[in-house]
Design an enzyme around this catalytic site. Structure first.
Site, mmCIF file in Angstrom:
data_model
loop_
_atom_site.group_PDB
_atom_site.id
_atom_site.type_symbol
_atom_site.label_atom_id
_atom_site.label_comp_id
_atom_site.label_asym_id
_atom_site.label_seq_id
_atom_site.Cartn_x
_atom_site.Cartn_y
_atom_site.Cartn_z
ATOM 1 N N GLU A 80 28.422 39.385 66.239
ATOM 2 C CA GLU A 80 27.311 38.644 65.643
ATOM 3 C C GLU A 80 26.007 39.229 66.124
ATOM 4 O O GLU A 80 24.980 39.087 65.478
ATOM 5 C CB GLU A 80 27.411 37.156 66.052
ATOM 6 C CG GLU A 80 26.409 36.225 65.385
ATOM 7 C CD GLU A 80 25.059 36.127 66.108
ATOM 8 O OE1 GLU A 80 24.182 35.421 65.581
ATOM 9 O OE2 GLU A 80 24.866 36.734 67.182
ATOM 10 N N CYS A 112 31.192 33.934 64.550
ATOM 11 C CA CYS A 112 32.236 34.093 65.575
ATOM 12 C C CYS A 112 33.594 34.462 64.983
ATOM 13 O O CYS A 112 34.550 34.718 65.720
ATOM 14 C CB CYS A 112 32.368 32.811 66.390
ATOM 15 S SG CYS A 112 30.796 32.250 67.044
ATOM 16 N N HIS A 234 38.875 28.922 69.233
ATOM 17 C CA HIS A 234 37.538 29.464 69.488
ATOM 18 C C HIS A 234 36.779 28.443 70.355
ATOM 19 O O HIS A 234 36.798 27.252 70.080
ATOM 20 C CB HIS A 234 36.812 29.686 68.158
ATOM 21 C CG HIS A 234 35.354 29.920 68.317
ATOM 22 N ND1 HIS A 234 34.854 30.918 69.122
ATOM 23 C CD2 HIS A 234 34.269 29.271 67.804
ATOM 24 C CE1 HIS A 234 33.530 30.873 69.081
ATOM 25 N NE2 HIS A 234 33.150 29.889 68.301
ATOM 26 N N ASN A 273 29.892 31.165 75.879
ATOM 27 C CA ASN A 273 30.306 31.538 74.528
ATOM 28 C C ASN A 273 30.200 33.049 74.367
ATOM 29 O O ASN A 273 29.210 33.654 74.766
ATOM 30 C CB ASN A 273 29.421 30.833 73.488
ATOM 31 C CG ASN A 273 29.997 30.915 72.075
ATOM 32 O OD1 ASN A 273 31.031 31.542 71.842
ATOM 33 N ND2 ASN A 273 29.331 30.278 71.129
ATOM 34 N N SER A 305 30.716 30.079 62.212
ATOM 35 C CA SER A 305 29.785 29.213 61.484
ATOM 36 C C SER A 305 29.356 29.869 60.185
ATOM 37 O O SER A 305 29.323 31.086 60.045
ATOM 38 C CB SER A 305 28.560 28.932 62.351
ATOM 39 O OG SER A 305 28.906 28.063 63.400
HETATM 40 N N1 COA Z 1 28.231 13.483 82.418
HETATM 41 C C1 COA Z 1 29.283 13.792 81.644
HETATM 42 N N2 COA Z 1 29.181 14.035 80.284
HETATM 43 C C2 COA Z 1 27.964 13.930 79.740
HETATM 44 C C3 COA Z 1 26.825 13.597 80.495
HETATM 45 C C4 COA Z 1 26.990 13.358 81.896
HETATM 46 N N3 COA Z 1 25.968 13.036 82.689
HETATM 47 N N4 COA Z 1 25.750 13.572 79.672
HETATM 48 C C5 COA Z 1 26.216 13.888 78.428
HETATM 49 N N5 COA Z 1 27.546 14.106 78.479
HETATM 50 C C6 COA Z 1 28.426 14.507 77.384
HETATM 51 C C7 COA Z 1 28.168 13.766 76.087
HETATM 52 O O1 COA Z 1 28.791 12.493 76.076
HETATM 53 C C8 COA Z 1 28.762 14.726 75.091
HETATM 54 O O2 COA Z 1 30.169 14.623 75.097
HETATM 55 P P1 COA Z 1 30.963 14.220 73.740
HETATM 56 O O3 COA Z 1 30.565 15.235 72.724
HETATM 57 O O4 COA Z 1 32.396 14.314 74.116
HETATM 58 O O5 COA Z 1 30.493 12.857 73.385
HETATM 59 C C9 COA Z 1 28.450 16.087 75.686
HETATM 60 O O6 COA Z 1 28.156 15.853 77.066
HETATM 61 C C10 COA Z 1 27.270 16.773 75.050
HETATM 62 O O7 COA Z 1 26.204 15.887 75.046
HETATM 63 P P2 COA Z 1 25.193 15.816 73.814
HETATM 64 O O8 COA Z 1 24.122 14.854 74.139
HETATM 65 O O9 COA Z 1 25.958 15.615 72.544
HETATM 66 O O10 COA Z 1 24.639 17.308 73.894
HETATM 67 P P3 COA Z 1 23.447 18.012 73.212
HETATM 68 O O11 COA Z 1 22.797 17.185 72.175
HETATM 69 O O12 COA Z 1 22.620 18.475 74.318
HETATM 70 O O13 COA Z 1 24.139 19.278 72.442
HETATM 71 C C11 COA Z 1 25.665 20.787 71.496
HETATM 72 C C12 COA Z 1 25.495 19.648 72.480
HETATM 73 C C13 COA Z 1 27.104 21.308 71.579
HETATM 74 C C14 COA Z 1 25.404 20.309 70.066
HETATM 75 C C15 COA Z 1 24.682 21.943 71.856
HETATM 76 O O14 COA Z 1 25.023 22.444 73.104
HETATM 77 C C16 COA Z 1 24.643 23.053 70.848
HETATM 78 O O15 COA Z 1 23.896 23.005 69.867
HETATM 79 N N6 COA Z 1 25.434 24.141 71.103
HETATM 80 C C17 COA Z 1 25.450 25.314 70.227
HETATM 81 C C18 COA Z 1 26.222 25.104 68.945
HETATM 82 C C19 COA Z 1 27.695 25.020 69.144
HETATM 83 O O16 COA Z 1 28.229 25.507 70.108
HETATM 84 N N7 COA Z 1 28.405 24.412 68.168
HETATM 85 C C20 COA Z 1 29.840 24.277 68.208
HETATM 86 C C21 COA Z 1 30.530 24.626 66.955
HETATM 87 S S1 COA Z 1 30.369 26.318 66.548
#
Ligand code: COA
Length: 401
Positions: A80, A112, A234, A273, A305
């Protein structure tokens, strides 16, 4: 029918590593969010003279050392985070590795998913002429914007695989389940060094693709879920694989314990990743750390994606453990140099799409380096000059071994 599959595979990564605890502290985030919420501990990060070509070549070199280049007439480079809009990163790797000119070399792209597309292409080439062997390299540096939700899910790694008839490690079965859905969950415009992502949508799109690909896999005559002994997904972050597995369990109505995924997280938890390489990093971890897989069926789920996904399966070959590179991978992980947060942020901010001439500082201790740009063309070389950067080798985390 000729048995075709993965005859060898090797993992490489970058010179630097960033501790997610450091990132959490600087961001004022509970470190448990990254460790437990995302399932990530560290992320590999490139030195200025690391890129997808250098780590791709580093992954492929030990495969050539072990098997030679006889029969290799194709190099497929999946990424990518390619380094040129036109020239394949594979051509740079081809020269670094001293491969003969009688090789076709090309780059493949679909976020990916590209590594799986390369693997499928390789299987087809070998099916047509079983004397041929194909070098497949999946190599990526995952970059999201600083201070964005995606930042803790960055990372970098390359996996090289030799695809051949009568494979020593994993025979890939002919049935595949595929799914393409046009969705704007993640993409990277040509003027951007970082991906644009709708995090929530990307999670949904990934899960939708699991069931889409699975239904097609079954419709094509693939074995049922209880005939697949291990799943490897993945892993944009390792927690995603847990969600996918639970989703597949709900969809099929079959209990699928998430604990069986744990081994597949060992490398990805500490690499971050690695886009096209991530699935095969997970496969390497399973093959390196489980002793009793011979004869079992492994299911591999690939998601890119945009989106394209695929489920394939493979049968683990007798004696696969003899071909393990577990010690080498552990050494590569442990040799990474910890990057303080300020330095990481400065390096990240300095990443550019510019092709202006530049001589790159000698930092990386990996086998190959990006020497710089001359006449707007990129140049690579073996790393013969000792790195000048101050080193602080990190202690291996429990997950590193
Ligand atoms: N202790 C333990 N877990 C915690 C926590 C804490 N103090 N605070 C938050 N979490 C958990 C949340 O409950 C959530 O878990 P869940 O999804 O099982 O409910 C997880 O941590 C992530 O929290 P969230 O608030 O949803 O994270 P975020 O809004 O910061 O973003 C992603 C998470 C994955 C969307 C972000 O990292 C992202 O955009 N990543 C890139 C895109 C990606 O990888 N996509 C995947 C498909 S290709």
């Amino acid at each position: 029918m000729t048995r075709i599959g993965i005859h060898d595979l090797a993992v490489a990564t970058t010179h630097h590593v960033v501790e997610l605890d450091d990132l959490a502290e600087a961001a004022g985030v509970d470190p448990a969010k990254y460790r437990l919420g995302l399932g990530q501990e560290r992320m590999s990060f490139p030195a200025p003279d690391d890129d997808v070509v250098t780590i791709g070549a580093a992954a492929a070199a030990p495969i050539l050392e072990r098997h030679g280049a006889d029969g290799i007439r194709t190099v497929l480079f999946a990424t990518e985070s390619g380094v040129d809009q036109s020239k394949s990163g594979g051509v740079f790797v081809h020269r670094l590795l001293g491969l003969p000119p009688t090789v076709r070399t090309v780059e493949l792209k679909q976020a990916c998913y590209g590594g799986t597309a390369a693997l499928q292409t390789a299987l087809g080439i070998v099916a047509r002429d079983p004397r041929e062997r194909v070098l497949v390299i999946s190599s990526d540096i995952a970059r999201y914007e600083l201070d964005s939700p995606g930042e803790p899910t960055q990372g970098a790694a390359a996996v090289a695989m030799l695809v051949s008839a009568d494979p020593d490690i994993l025979e890939i079965e002919p049935i595949a389940g595929v799914n393409t859905t046009d969705v704007d969950d993640f993409w990277r415009p040509t003027d951007s060094t970082t991906a644009i992502v709708d995090g929530a949508l990307s999670l949904d799109a990934y899960l939708h693709s699991v069931t889409g690909a699975w239904d097609d896999y079954r419709a094509q005559g693939g074995p049922d879920v209880d005939e697949i002994h291990r799943f490897v997904y993945h892993q944009p972050f390792t927690k995603m694989a847990r969600k996918a597995h639970a989703h597949l369990a709900a969809h099929t109505g079959v209990e699928l314990p998430v604990e069986t995924l744990e081994t597949s997280f060992r490398y990805n938890r500490v690499l971050g990743n690695s886009y096209t390489a991530s699935l095969f990093v997970g496969l390497a971890a399973v093959l390196d750390h489980e002793d009793d897989l011979a004869g079992t069926r492994i299911g591999l789920f690939s998601y890119g994606s945009g989106s394209v996904s695929e489920i394939i399966t493979g049968i683990v070959q007798d004696g696969y453990r003899e071909h393990s590179r577990r010690d080498e991978t552990a050494a590569a992980l442990a040799a990474r140099v910890r990057l303080p947060l300020d330095d990481y942020r400065a390096l990240h901010a300095a990443t550019t799409t510019s092709s202006a001439d530049v001589e790159t500082p000698h930092v990386t201790t990996r086998p190959y380096r990006f020497a710089g740009v001359r006449g707007r063309a990129r140049h690579y070389e073996p790393t013969t000059t000792p790195a000048t950067a101050e080193r602080e080798t990190v202690e291996p985390a429990s997950a590193d071994r």
